[in-house]
Design a protein around this motif. Structure first.
Motif, short mmCIF file in Angstrom:
data_model
loop_
_atom_site.label_atom_id
_atom_site.label_comp_id
_atom_site.label_asym_id
_atom_site.label_seq_id
_atom_site.Cartn_x
_atom_site.Cartn_y
_atom_site.Cartn_z
N ASN A 166 0.89 -1.10 -0.21
CA ASN A 166 0.18 0.53 0.00
C ASN A 166 1.23 1.41 -0.09
N LEU A 167 1.58 1.74 -1.01
CA LEU A 167 2.28 2.84 -1.57
C LEU A 167 1.80 3.96 -1.04
N LYS A 168 0.44 4.24 -0.67
CA LYS A 168 -0.12 5.40 -0.52
C LYS A 168 -0.24 5.89 1.20
N GLY A 169 -0.49 4.30 1.48
CA GLY A 169 -0.16 4.23 3.39
C GLY A 169 1.23 4.44 3.56
N ILE A 170 2.37 3.83 2.91
CA ILE A 170 3.44 4.09 3.47
C ILE A 170 4.10 5.48 3.82
N ALA A 171 3.07 6.00 2.39
CA ALA A 171 4.09 7.40 1.97
C ALA A 171 3.38 8.53 3.47
N GLY A 172 2.42 7.61 4.08
CA GLY A 172 1.77 8.61 4.99
C GLY A 172 2.12 8.03 6.47
N SER A 173 2.53 6.92 6.63
CA SER A 173 3.48 6.63 7.61
C SER A 173 4.47 7.21 8.10
N TYR A 174 5.24 7.03 6.76
CA TYR A 174 6.66 7.84 6.86
C TYR A 174 6.82 9.13 7.42
N VAL A 175 5.53 10.08 6.80
CA VAL A 175 5.14 11.72 7.43
C VAL A 175 4.92 11.05 9.22
N ASN A 176 4.38 10.62 8.99
CA ASN A 176 3.81 10.23 10.87
C ASN A 176 4.89 9.76 11.70
N ILE A 177 6.05 9.62 11.10
CA ILE A 177 7.02 8.85 11.92
C ILE A 177 8.08 9.69 11.95
N GLY A 178 8.43 10.51 10.73
CA GLY A 178 9.30 11.98 10.84
C GLY A 178 8.32 12.80 11.80
N ILE A 179 6.84 12.97 12.14
CA ILE A 179 6.44 13.71 13.01
C ILE A 179 7.26 13.25 13.93
N ALA A 180 6.94 11.89 14.55
CA ALA A 180 7.31 10.84 16.02
C ALA A 180 8.48 11.91 15.96
N TYR A 181 9.29 11.65 15.61
CA TYR A 181 10.91 12.07 15.58
C TYR A 181 11.32 13.29 15.57
N LYS A 205 11.89 10.76 2.79
CA LYS A 205 11.58 9.33 2.01
C LYS A 205 9.63 9.33 1.64
N ALA A 206 9.20 10.24 2.39
CA ALA A 206 7.27 9.94 2.05
C ALA A 206 7.24 10.71 0.70
N LEU A 207 8.19 11.80 0.66
CA LEU A 207 8.18 12.78 -0.23
C LEU A 207 8.64 11.97 -2.06
N GLU A 208 9.24 11.01 -1.50
CA GLU A 208 10.52 10.40 -3.06
C GLU A 208 9.41 9.06 -2.52
N ILE A 209 8.47 8.40 -2.12
CA ILE A 209 7.37 7.74 -2.60
C ILE A 209 5.55 8.00 -2.96
N ASN A 210 6.18 9.11 -2.57
CA ASN A 210 4.77 10.22 -3.24
C ASN A 210 5.14 10.73 -4.57
N LYS A 211 6.06 10.27 -5.27
CA LYS A 211 6.22 10.69 -7.07
C LYS A 211 5.74 9.60 -7.20
N GLU A 212 5.66 8.04 -6.98
CA GLU A 212 4.68 7.43 -7.14
C GLU A 212 3.19 7.77 -6.88
N VAL A 213 3.03 7.77 -6.25
CA VAL A 213 1.35 7.87 -5.62
C VAL A 213 0.57 8.82 -6.27
N LYS A 214 1.58 10.26 -6.49
CA LYS A 214 0.90 11.19 -6.11
C LYS A 214 -0.06 12.25 -5.66
N GLU A 215 -0.19 11.86 -4.64
CA GLU A 215 -1.61 12.09 -3.55
C GLU A 215 -0.25 13.44 -2.81
N LYS A 216 -1.23 13.96 -3.79
CA LYS A 216 -0.44 15.75 -2.99
C LYS A 216 -1.19 16.32 -1.72
N ARG A 217 -2.20 15.18 -0.48
CA ARG A 217 -2.75 15.90 0.50
C ARG A 217 -1.02 15.40 1.29
N ILE A 218 -0.83 14.00 1.21
CA ILE A 218 0.50 13.56 2.04
C ILE A 218 1.75 14.70 1.19
#
Length: 588
Positions: free
Chosen positions: A145-160, A175-188
């Motif tokens: 689930n690439l969209k979910g992976i990108a969202g998890s990366y953002v949340n992990i970044g926030i926690a760190y 990392k989230a931005l890199e995966i989001n190049k494939e997903v193209k989910e602008k909210r993430i």
């Protein structure tokens, strides 16, 4: 006839591989058409099919019930998160986690772990937050689930980042931005970009922070993400102010302010006014800084934004102190300290309430677990009985189906009733908590108004005492000449600069008095319409239990004049010699 029999058998056998219910129909049709020699064999096969039907229906119903309960728990968790009741939100997600694991539903499992991580981050428990987010990430990687992976990366970044590990936070945002190049989910993408801006600003890498703030603003405006648009403009304003580009900073702040005001987001509007004040303060334009700080204070009070009210008091104290006006600085610093202590008390009460709620929730969870065990026992008994009946006699198939359907309805009713009871209890607790918090807020507001009135009264007494000093200086002038005369004149000028009890002073005193003793002046005027303004003032000072000397100081008159005024007041109130003026006034 034989062809029809073979057709029924073939269709029944094919359905048996995929769907038991049609299989039972066709095998029953085949059973009734064959000779008695084969009936026993096919009867047993039909029983096996019916058992399959029973189990299949039971599993499907159990799965529906699990999904319904997951949706309910997720909804409750979201609700409690939105009102910052983290213990109750976590309690619901813990229960949801157990159900998702039991159902082996990866999508729900990842979602529940994701929100669990967010809640722990909000509470400041960063280790548990990261553990939950990494578990969610692993599940999303397994199901690709690439969209979910990108969202998890953002949340992990926030926690760190929240835990102070900003460099690790930046790593996961990228990392989230890199995966989001494939997903193209602008909210993430916009959230990752904005958090990169915040992280670089905290590292004082203002060039990178500016780059990502501009990118975040551009994406947010494309998708109309209002919150990120406002945050990006404020970030650009902070960066411009940091570079002492004050006019440019105010331009950015104005954009954020206009958007917040348009959407009536009063927290952001109040913060925006404080941004303006800080900007002007750094520019050393203290008049403008005071103007915006006062506006933010008024708005914070109006919308009961206590934290922003505290910030406004502190900001005003700092500005007055910078100007050298230490009297006003001290006054606002005192208000800041009073409100700070009040908010600290509120926080402690909230923590106690959360602990109590958590304890009650754990008790409910234990009861729910016991209920589920009992329901499971009942289900097992029902299923065993059904299988036993099916094996004994084919004739009772209809009865078994009727019994099963009735049990299903009963279980649904029980589950729905329990869910309603849980929601009702939860709603009742929320209402009681709000009521308790409202009562405490009213008590604290009353105490705060009382303290403000005491402070203001004390200040007015001090001002009038300064007048007495001025009169003494005038007496000294009569016997002074030369340099001594000049010194006396300068001293007298300083005293008169302090001002006397003006109409503006009285109006402010009257407003503070009305906040503590609501309706006093209205009742007084209605009951005694002939009272003069001076007599009304005397009544207010009597209500405050001021001594004759203090009242004289407040009104800049002699104690004898106060006593005469009290005597006239007794006559106007038609009091007998046995009645106490102070007691009559205190009852109003």
């Amino acid at each position: 006839m034989d062809k029809e029999m073979d057709k029924s058998y073939y269709i029944g056998y094919q359905y048996y591989k995929s769907n038991c219910l049609p299989s039972a129909y066709y095998l029953t049709k085949y059973l009734t058409s064959i000779s008695s020699m084969k009936k026993i064999h096919w009867f047993l096969m039909l029983c096996a099919v019916l058992i399959g039907v029973f189990v299949q229906e039971a599993n499907a119903q159990a799965n529906k019930e699990q999904i319904a309960k997951l949706e309910l728990l997720d909804s409750l968790g979201q609700h409690y998160w939105n009102v910052s009741n983290y213990p109750l939100a976590l309690s619901n997600y813990k229960e949801a986690l157990t159900i998702a694991q039991s159902a082996n539903d990866s999508t729900w499992l990842a979602r529940v772990l994701n929100y669990t991580g967010i809640l722990y981050e909000n509470k400041g428990d960063f280790d548990k937050s990261l553990k939950a987010h990494f578990q969610a990430l692993k599940i999303r990687e397994n199901i690709k689930n690439l969209k979910g992976i990108a969202g998890s990366y953002v949340n992990i970044g926030i926690a760190y980042s929240s835990s102070g590990q900003i460099e690790k936070g930046i790593e996961y945002y990228l990392k989230a931005l890199e995966i989001n190049k494939e997903v193209k989910e602008k909210r993430i993408g916009v959230h990752a970009t904005y958090h990169l801006c915040t992280a670089f600003r905290r590292q004082k890498n203002y060039e990178k922070a500016l780059e990502y703030a501009q990118k975040a603003l551009k994406i947010a405006e494309e998708i109309q993400e209002t919150s990120i648009i406002m945050d990006s403009y404020n970030a650009l304003g902070l960066l411009a102010t940091q570079k002492q580009e004050f006019e440019q900073g105010r331009t950015y702040y104005q954009e954020a302010y206009n958007l917040a005001e348009k959407n009536q987001i009063w927290l952001v509007v109040t913060n925006g006014l404080q941004h303006f004040s800080e900007n002007y303060k750094q520019e050393k334009n203290y008049l403008k800084a005071l103007e915006y700080a006062q506006k933010s204070l008024i708005l914070a009070k109006k919308h009961e934004l206590k934290a922003e009210e505290e910030n406004a008091y502190q900001l005003l104290a700092e500005i007055y102190a910078t100007q050298g006006n230490f009297g006003e600085a001290y006054l606002y610093f005192e208000k800041y300290n009073i409100l700070k202590d009040t908010l600290f008390s509120i926080q402690k009460n909230k923590q106690m309430l959360e602990l109590t709620t958590q304890y009650e929730t754990e008790k409910k969870e234990q009861q729910i677990a016991l209920d589920q065990i009992e329901i499971q026992k009942q289900q097992n008994i029902t299923y065993s009985l059904g299988v036993f009946i099916v094996l004994l006699v084919l004739i009772v198939i209809v009865v078994i189906y009727a019994y099963k359907n009735r049990q299903k309805v009963l279980k649904q009713d029980i589950l729905i009733q329990k869910q309603k009871e849980i929601l009702a209890k939860s709603e009742q607790q929320k209402i009681e908590a709000r009521l308790q918090l409202s009562i405490e807020n009213q008590q604290r507001d009353a105490e705060l108004h009382q303290k403000e009135l005491q402070y203001y009264t004390h200040n007015l007494v001090q001002k009038t005492e300064l007048l007495e000093e001025a009169r003494q200086e005038l007496e000294a002038l009569k016997n002074s000449t030369g340099k001594e005369l000049t010194d006396h004149i300068n001293s007298l000028n300083q005293l008169f600069d302090s001002t006397i009890l003006t109409e503006a002073d009285w109006e402010e005193f009257k407003n503070l008095f009305e906040q503590v003793h609501k309706g006093f002046f209205t009742i007084l005027k209605n009951n005694y319409p002939d009272l003069s303004q001076a007599e009304i003032r005397i009544c207010a000072l009597i209500k405050l239990n001021l001594t004759t000397k203090e009242a004289a100081s407040m009104l800049a008159i002699s104690p004898e004049s106060v006593n005469k005024a009290r005597y006239r007041l007794r006559k106007k109130l038609n009091l007998s010699s046995d009645e106490s003026l102070d007691e009559v006034i205190s009852t109003i």
